[in-house]
Enzyme design. Structure first.
Site, PDB file in Angstrom:
ATOM      1  N   GLU A   1      50.230  40.276  50.700  1.00  0.00           N
ATOM      2  CA  GLU A   1      50.569  41.680  50.543  1.00  0.00           C
ATOM      3  C   GLU A   1      51.158  42.668  51.766  1.00  0.00           C
ATOM      4  O   GLU A   1      50.986  43.793  51.572  1.00  0.00           O
ATOM      5  CB  GLU A   1      49.219  42.505  49.862  1.00  0.00           C
ATOM      6  CG  GLU A   1      48.002  42.346  50.851  1.00  0.00           C
ATOM      7  CD  GLU A   1      46.778  43.012  50.024  1.00  0.00           C
ATOM      8  OE1 GLU A   1      46.846  43.626  48.823  1.00  0.00           O
ATOM      9  OE2 GLU A   1      45.705  42.525  50.218  1.00  0.00           O
TER      10      GLU A   1
ATOM     11  N   ARG B   1      36.017  39.646  46.828  1.00  0.00           N
ATOM     12  CA  ARG B   1      36.969  40.149  47.599  1.00  0.00           C
ATOM     13  C   ARG B   1      36.258  40.662  48.863  1.00  0.00           C
ATOM     14  O   ARG B   1      35.521  41.784  48.947  1.00  0.00           O
ATOM     15  CB  ARG B   1      37.951  41.142  47.188  1.00  0.00           C
ATOM     16  CG  ARG B   1      39.161  41.296  48.231  1.00  0.00           C
ATOM     17  CD  ARG B   1      39.930  42.213  47.512  1.00  0.00           C
ATOM     18  NE  ARG B   1      39.832  43.423  47.302  1.00  0.00           N
ATOM     19  CZ  ARG B   1      41.024  44.350  47.062  1.00  0.00           C
ATOM     20  NH1 ARG B   1      42.160  43.850  46.826  1.00  0.00           N
ATOM     21  NH2 ARG B   1      40.732  45.413  46.646  1.00  0.00           N
TER      22      ARG B   1
ATOM     23  N   ASP C   1      65.242  15.506  27.708  1.00  0.00           N
ATOM     24  CA  ASP C   1      64.827  14.513  28.580  1.00  0.00           C
ATOM     25  C   ASP C   1      63.768  14.708  29.330  1.00  0.00           C
ATOM     26  O   ASP C   1      62.940  15.674  28.858  1.00  0.00           O
ATOM     27  CB  ASP C   1      66.148  14.146  29.365  1.00  0.00           C
ATOM     28  CG  ASP C   1      66.446  15.459  30.377  1.00  0.00           C
ATOM     29  OD1 ASP C   1      65.751  16.494  30.145  1.00  0.00           O
ATOM     30  OD2 ASP C   1      67.555  15.195  31.079  1.00  0.00           O
TER      31      ASP C   1
ATOM     32  N   ASP D   1      50.456  47.180  48.189  1.00  0.00           N
ATOM     33  CA  ASP D   1      50.401  47.265  49.796  1.00  0.00           C
ATOM     34  C   ASP D   1      51.547  46.780  50.229  1.00  0.00           C
ATOM     35  O   ASP D   1      51.905  47.242  51.211  1.00  0.00           O
ATOM     36  CB  ASP D   1      48.991  46.298  50.137  1.00  0.00           C
ATOM     37  CG  ASP D   1      47.666  46.969  50.276  1.00  0.00           C
ATOM     38  OD1 ASP D   1      47.510  47.868  51.061  1.00  0.00           O
ATOM     39  OD2 ASP D   1      46.877  46.746  49.228  1.00  0.00           O
TER      40      ASP D   1
ATOM     41  N   ILE E   1      42.445  45.538  36.306  1.00  0.00           N
ATOM     42  CA  ILE E   1      41.678  46.664  36.952  1.00  0.00           C
ATOM     43  C   ILE E   1      40.950  47.282  35.783  1.00  0.00           C
ATOM     44  O   ILE E   1      39.817  48.111  36.260  1.00  0.00           O
ATOM     45  CB  ILE E   1      42.552  47.724  37.982  1.00  0.00           C
ATOM     46  CG1 ILE E   1      43.583  48.018  37.046  1.00  0.00           C
ATOM     47  CG2 ILE E   1      42.635  47.096  39.090  1.00  0.00           C
ATOM     48  CD1 ILE E   1      44.293  49.396  37.654  1.00  0.00           C
ATOM     49  N   HIS E   2      41.056  47.116  34.502  1.00  0.00           N
ATOM     50  CA  HIS E   2      40.262  47.739  33.614  1.00  0.00           C
ATOM     51  C   HIS E   2      40.110  46.895  32.399  1.00  0.00           C
ATOM     52  O   HIS E   2      41.043  45.958  32.093  1.00  0.00           O
ATOM     53  CB  HIS E   2      40.976  48.936  32.828  1.00  0.00           C
ATOM     54  CG  HIS E   2      40.381  49.940  32.314  1.00  0.00           C
ATOM     55  ND1 HIS E   2      40.039  49.650  30.888  1.00  0.00           N
ATOM     56  CD2 HIS E   2      39.727  51.117  32.655  1.00  0.00           C
ATOM     57  CE1 HIS E   2      39.213  50.496  30.374  1.00  0.00           C
ATOM     58  NE2 HIS E   2      39.234  51.548  31.138  1.00  0.00           N
TER      59      HIS E   2
ATOM     60  N   LYS F   1      29.149  45.070  33.126  1.00  0.00           N
ATOM     61  CA  LYS F   1      30.298  45.433  31.964  1.00  0.00           C
ATOM     62  C   LYS F   1      31.302  44.046  32.162  1.00  0.00           C
ATOM     63  O   LYS F   1      31.644  43.666  31.277  1.00  0.00           O
ATOM     64  CB  LYS F   1      30.856  46.843  32.140  1.00  0.00           C
ATOM     65  CG  LYS F   1      31.607  47.101  30.996  1.00  0.00           C
ATOM     66  CD  LYS F   1      31.146  48.318  30.503  1.00  0.00           C
ATOM     67  CE  LYS F   1      32.071  48.579  29.243  1.00  0.00           C
ATOM     68  NZ  LYS F   1      31.621  49.528  28.424  1.00  0.00           N
TER      69      LYS F   1
END
Ligand code: COA
Ligand code: MG
Length: 297
Positions: free
Chosen positions: A133, A68, A275, A160, A227-228, A22
Site C-alpha cells: 500500500e 493485522r 480450445d 494508503d 469493513i462493515h 459480531k
C-alpha cells in the site's frame, strides 16, 4: 496456492470485543482482528489483550482467524509485541501492513517459525498475508511475492497508496489502476491469492460496491476486504460462481472430452471457438465453486 477460500475478509477493530463477536457470527470467510490503524494509539495494549482473549473464547465457526499487526519496522516494537502476545493463542494467520520489502516478511516469518517449533504446530500452518500500500511496496512487488513460503496472499491497499503517491481518490479508481493491476499480476505469477482494497463509503448504494467487486473479480482477484457486516454477503456472492456458470462450465468440459475422443483439439461450441485456455478457465471456475463449499460434481 492455498485452497482456503478468501472471498470476503472483514476487519474488526481489535479493541472491540463486541465487533469481534459480531464478525465471528457472520459466516464470513475470514475475520481480520485489527491491531494497526483501526486502533487508537492509546489502546494498543488493550487491543492485544482483547484479541488474545477472543482467540480463546469466541466461536469463529468456519471463519479464518487473522490478525493485522503493526508494520514490521524499527521505529517501535509494536509489531513484535503483537506477535509475542497473540501467537500462543494460535491464530490462523497474520496480515502484515505497509510491506515494502522481503526483509519485513522474513522477520515476521522467523518469529512465527520459532513459535511453530515451540508449540509443535505443523510447519507453515500459520499463514502470512501482505498488504502492499505504498509506492515503494508496489515497485518491490516481485521480491515481496517470493519472500517466504508461508506467504499465501497479497492484499492491495488503495487508501494508503493514494497518500503515498500524493494522488486523489476518485470513484472510478484510475489513479491506482496500474498498482491494482500490478498486484494481481505478481500474486498470480508466484502462486498467491490476490485480495482487493476496502470500499470505504458506507453511505454508497450497494450497486457501487458490487460494481467495484465485479471489477476486481474480472481482473483475477480472489477476494476483497470488508469493513462493515453489510458488505460481506455482497462481496461473497460476487466471488461465488453462480449455478448457471457452474452448469455451463461442466457442459463445456463434457463437450471438450467428447471432441478429444474423436481427435479434435479445437472446436466450435455454441457459436464460439473453444480450445485449452477456455477449458482451463472452466476447470478453475469449478475449483472456485468447490472451495466455496458448493457441490459441483
Ligand atoms: N465488524 C463487526 N461488527 C461491526 C463492524 C465490523 N467491522 N462494523 C459494524 N459492526 C456492527 C456494529 O457494532 C453494530 O452492531 P450492533 O447493532 O450490535 O450494535 C452493527 O454492526 C451496525 O453498525 P453501524 O452502526 O452501521 O456501524 P458503526 O457506526 O458501529 O461502525 C465503523 C462504523 C466504520 C466504525 C465500523 O464499521 C468499523 O469499525 N469498521 C471496521 C474499521 C476497521 O477495522 N478499519 C481498519 C481497516 S481499514
Ligand atoms: Mg492501510
Amino acid at each position: 496456492m492455498t485452497s482456503r477460500t478468501r472471498r470476503a475478509l472483514l476487519f474488526s477493530p481489535g479493541d472491540d470485543r463486541h465487533k469481534i463477536e459480531k464478525g465471528a457470527a457472520l459466516d464470513v470467510d475470514a475475520l481480520i482482528m485489527d491491531l494497526e490503524d483501526g486502533v487508537a494509539l492509546t489502546r494498543k495494549d488493550e487491543a492485544r489483550e482483547t484479541v488474545a482473549q477472543a482467540l480463546g473464547g469466541v466461536q469463529f465457526g468456519n471463519s479464518e482467524r487473522l490478525i493485522r499487526i503493526n508494520p514490521v519496522d524499527d521505529d517501535n516494537e509494536w509489531w513484535y509485541q503483537d506477535l509475542e502476545q497473540t501467537l500462543p493463542h494460535n491464530p490462523d494467520g497474520y496480515v502484515l501492513p505497509k510491506v515494502e520489502n522481503a526483509e519485513q516478511i522474513k522477520r515476521a516469518d522467523d518469529i512465527i517459525t520459532q513459535a511453530e517449533r515451540r508449540y509443535g504446530w505443523l510447519y507453515h500452518s500459520v499463514h502470512l498475508l501482505a498488504i502492499v500500500e505504498t509506492a515503494l511496496g508496489i515497485v518491490n512487488l516481485k521480491e515481496i511475492a517470493r519472500a517466504a513460503p508461508r506467504l499465501t496472499a497479497l492484499i492491495f491497499g488503495a487508501e494508503d497508496l493514494a497518500g503515498s503517491l500524493g494522488a486523489m481518490r476518485t470513484s472510478d479508481g484510475w489513479e491506482v489502476f496500474h498498482a491494482r493491476s500490478s498486484l494481481v499480476l505478481h500474486a498470480k505469477a508466484y502462486g498467491l491469492q490476490a485480495i482487493d482494497t476496502v470500499f470505504v463509503d458506507l453511505t454508497a448504494d450497494d450497486s457501487q460496491l458490487v460494481t467495484e467487486v465485479e471489477q476486481a473479480h474480472y481482473m483475477g482477484y480472489n477476494g476483497k476486504l470488508a469493513i462493515h457486516p453489510r458488505q460481506v454477503p455482497l462481496i461473497q456472492k460476487v466471488f461465488t460462481p453462480s449455478a448457471a456458470r457452474i452448469k455451463a462450465a461442466r457442459q463445456l468440459i463434457e463437450a471438450f472430452k467428447a471432441h478429444q475422443h474423436s481427435g479434435r483439439g479445437v472446436f466450435a461450441y455454441e457459436g464460439k471457438m473453444v480450445d485449452m485456455p477456455m477449458i482451463r478457465a472452466a476447470e478453475q471456475l469449478l475449483a472456485q465453486a468447490r472451495a466455496a463449499g458448493l457441490d459441483v460434481d
